[in-house]
Design an enzyme around this catalytic site. Structure first.
Site, PDB file in Angstrom:
ATOM      1  N   CYS A 125       0.850  -1.203   0.000  1.00 25.04           N
ATOM      2  CA  CYS A 125       0.000   0.000   0.000  1.00 25.04           C
ATOM      3  C   CYS A 125       0.880   1.246   0.000  1.00 25.04           C
ATOM      4  O   CYS A 125       0.615   2.213  -0.729  1.00 25.04           O
ATOM      5  CB  CYS A 125      -0.911   0.018   1.229  1.00 25.04           C
ATOM      6  SG  CYS A 125      -2.401  -0.991   1.092  1.00 25.04           S
ATOM      7  N   ASP A 184      11.255  -5.506  -8.212  1.00 27.11           N
ATOM      8  CA  ASP A 184      11.313  -6.345  -7.013  1.00 27.11           C
ATOM      9  C   ASP A 184      12.639  -6.118  -6.284  1.00 27.11           C
ATOM     10  O   ASP A 184      13.696  -5.989  -6.912  1.00 27.11           O
ATOM     11  CB  ASP A 184      11.170  -7.821  -7.403  1.00 27.11           C
ATOM     12  CG  ASP A 184      10.841  -8.698  -6.211  1.00 27.11           C
ATOM     13  OD1 ASP A 184       9.709  -9.215  -6.151  1.00 27.11           O
ATOM     14  OD2 ASP A 184      11.719  -8.874  -5.334  1.00 27.11           O
ATOM     15  N   ASN A 197       1.185 -15.217  -6.810  1.00 22.89           N
ATOM     16  CA  ASN A 197       1.017 -16.176  -5.722  1.00 22.89           C
ATOM     17  C   ASN A 197      -0.203 -15.784  -4.892  1.00 22.89           C
ATOM     18  O   ASN A 197      -0.368 -14.618  -4.529  1.00 22.89           O
ATOM     19  CB  ASN A 197       2.267 -16.196  -4.835  1.00 22.89           C
ATOM     20  CG  ASN A 197       3.471 -16.736  -5.574  1.00 22.89           C
ATOM     21  OD1 ASN A 197       3.366 -17.715  -6.300  1.00 22.89           O
ATOM     22  ND2 ASN A 197       4.621 -16.104  -5.387  1.00 22.89           N
ATOM     23  N   HIS A 254      -0.369  -8.826  -5.910  1.00 20.36           N
ATOM     24  CA  HIS A 254       0.706  -8.387  -6.803  1.00 20.36           C
ATOM     25  C   HIS A 254       0.937  -9.442  -7.871  1.00 20.36           C
ATOM     26  O   HIS A 254       0.721 -10.636  -7.645  1.00 20.36           O
ATOM     27  CB  HIS A 254       1.995  -8.097  -6.033  1.00 20.36           C
ATOM     28  CG  HIS A 254       2.474  -9.230  -5.175  1.00 20.36           C
ATOM     29  ND1 HIS A 254       1.940  -9.498  -3.935  1.00 20.36           N
ATOM     30  CD2 HIS A 254       3.428 -10.161  -5.382  1.00 20.36           C
ATOM     31  CE1 HIS A 254       2.548 -10.551  -3.422  1.00 20.36           C
ATOM     32  NE2 HIS A 254       3.453 -10.987  -4.279  1.00 20.36           N
ATOM     33  N   HIS A 294       3.909 -10.770 -10.484  1.00 17.78           N
ATOM     34  CA  HIS A 294       5.318 -10.759 -10.856  1.00 17.78           C
ATOM     35  C   HIS A 294       5.426 -10.825 -12.377  1.00 17.78           C
ATOM     36  O   HIS A 294       4.794 -11.676 -13.011  1.00 17.78           O
ATOM     37  CB  HIS A 294       6.051 -11.987 -10.299  1.00 17.78           C
ATOM     38  CG  HIS A 294       6.048 -12.118  -8.816  1.00 17.78           C
ATOM     39  ND1 HIS A 294       7.146 -11.836  -8.038  1.00 17.78           N
ATOM     40  CD2 HIS A 294       5.089 -12.527  -7.946  1.00 17.78           C
ATOM     41  CE1 HIS A 294       6.866 -12.071  -6.760  1.00 17.78           C
ATOM     42  NE2 HIS A 294       5.634 -12.499  -6.677  1.00 17.78           N
TER      43      HIS A 294
HETATM   44  P1  5GP Z   1       5.284 -13.180  -2.924  1.00 22.59           P
HETATM   45  O1  5GP Z   1       6.066 -14.351  -2.410  1.00 22.59           O
HETATM   46  O2  5GP Z   1       4.405 -12.582  -1.849  1.00 22.59           O
HETATM   47  O3  5GP Z   1       4.560 -13.478  -4.196  1.00 22.59           O
HETATM   48  O4  5GP Z   1       6.379 -12.099  -3.353  1.00 22.59           O
HETATM   49  C1  5GP Z   1       6.657 -10.950  -2.657  1.00 22.59           C
HETATM   50  C2  5GP Z   1       7.753 -10.245  -3.415  1.00 22.59           C
HETATM   51  O5  5GP Z   1       7.849  -8.921  -2.930  1.00 22.59           O
HETATM   52  C3  5GP Z   1       9.137 -10.872  -3.267  1.00 22.59           C
HETATM   53  O6  5GP Z   1       9.648 -11.178  -4.564  1.00 22.59           O
HETATM   54  C4  5GP Z   1       9.947  -9.810  -2.553  1.00 22.59           C
HETATM   55  O7  5GP Z   1      11.301  -9.754  -2.998  1.00 22.59           O
HETATM   56  C5  5GP Z   1       9.195  -8.538  -2.880  1.00 22.59           C
HETATM   57  N1  5GP Z   1       9.273  -7.491  -1.867  1.00 22.59           N
HETATM   58  C6  5GP Z   1       8.989  -7.623  -0.544  1.00 22.59           C
HETATM   59  N2  5GP Z   1       9.129  -6.449   0.097  1.00 22.59           N
HETATM   60  C7  5GP Z   1       9.510  -5.540  -0.850  1.00 22.59           C
HETATM   61  C8  5GP Z   1       9.801  -4.142  -0.795  1.00 22.59           C
HETATM   62  O8  5GP Z   1       9.738  -3.496   0.248  1.00 22.59           O
HETATM   63  N3  5GP Z   1      10.155  -3.549  -1.972  1.00 22.59           N
HETATM   64  C9  5GP Z   1      10.207  -4.227  -3.160  1.00 22.59           C
HETATM   65  N4  5GP Z   1      10.564  -3.539  -4.243  1.00 22.59           N
HETATM   66  N5  5GP Z   1       9.935  -5.549  -3.231  1.00 22.59           N
HETATM   67  C10 5GP Z   1       9.593  -6.201  -2.093  1.00 22.59           C
HETATM   68 ZN    ZN Z   2      -1.877  -3.203   0.966  1.00 23.95          ZN
END
Ligand code: 5GP
Ligand code: ZN
Length: 115
Positions: free
Chosen positions: A7, A30, A85, A98, A100
């Site tokens: 957010c 990321d 995911n 989100h 990717h």
């Molecule tokens: P998930 O496993 O929830 O699909 O992926 C979360 C993704 O968010 C991960 O690839 C992680 O590296 C990325 N991520 C988590 N916190 C941050 C952040 O504060 N900034 C950015 N740019 N990426 C983040």
């Molecule tokens: Zn949020």
């Protein structure tokens, strides 16, 4: 949501390395890239994942953002992979919807990493 990192990034409360933005979504790199290009597309409103009730205009914006991100990062010609995911079996870590977008090299065959 006050304590949600995505957010904050999507609404510029915390700044990040942005790639694309419109009225509904923000796309940024990321923090721990798993490919030469690894961008996250995040709606500005808080939804947990695709099982939430997401307005059609937000879904359309996510789809449009995929095309924009692929073109802006130059991965549209050679190809890319889109992953979202949702929930525990997918190991969703950040509980804000989100998508990717990964590319910039051959990403391997098959959809699943070795379990
Ligand atoms: P998930 O496993 O929830 O699909 O992926 C979360 C993704 O968010 C991960 O690839 C992680 O590296 C990325 N991520 C988590 N916190 C941050 C952040 O504060 N900034 C950015 N740019 N990426 C983040
Ligand atoms: Zn949020």
């Amino acid at each position: 949501m006050d304590d949600c990192i995505f957010c904050k990034i999507a609404n510029h409360v915390i700044e990040s390395d942005y790639v694309y933005e419109d009225e509904y979504v923000t796309a940024f790199k990321d923090a721990e890239p798993q490919a030469p290009v690894h961008v996250l597309i995040v709606p500005k409103q808080h939804y947990v994942n695709f099982s939430d009730d997401i307005p059609g205009e937000v879904l359309a914006a996510i789809g449009h953002a995929i095309k924009e991100v692929a073109a802006k990062t130059g991965i549209d010609k050679d190809g890319y992979r889109v992953i979202s995911n949702a929930g525990d079996n997918a190991d969703q870590v950040v509980k804000h919807l989100h998508v990717h977008v990964l590319g910039g090299e051959f990403l391997g065959t098959g959809l699943l990493p070795e379990k």
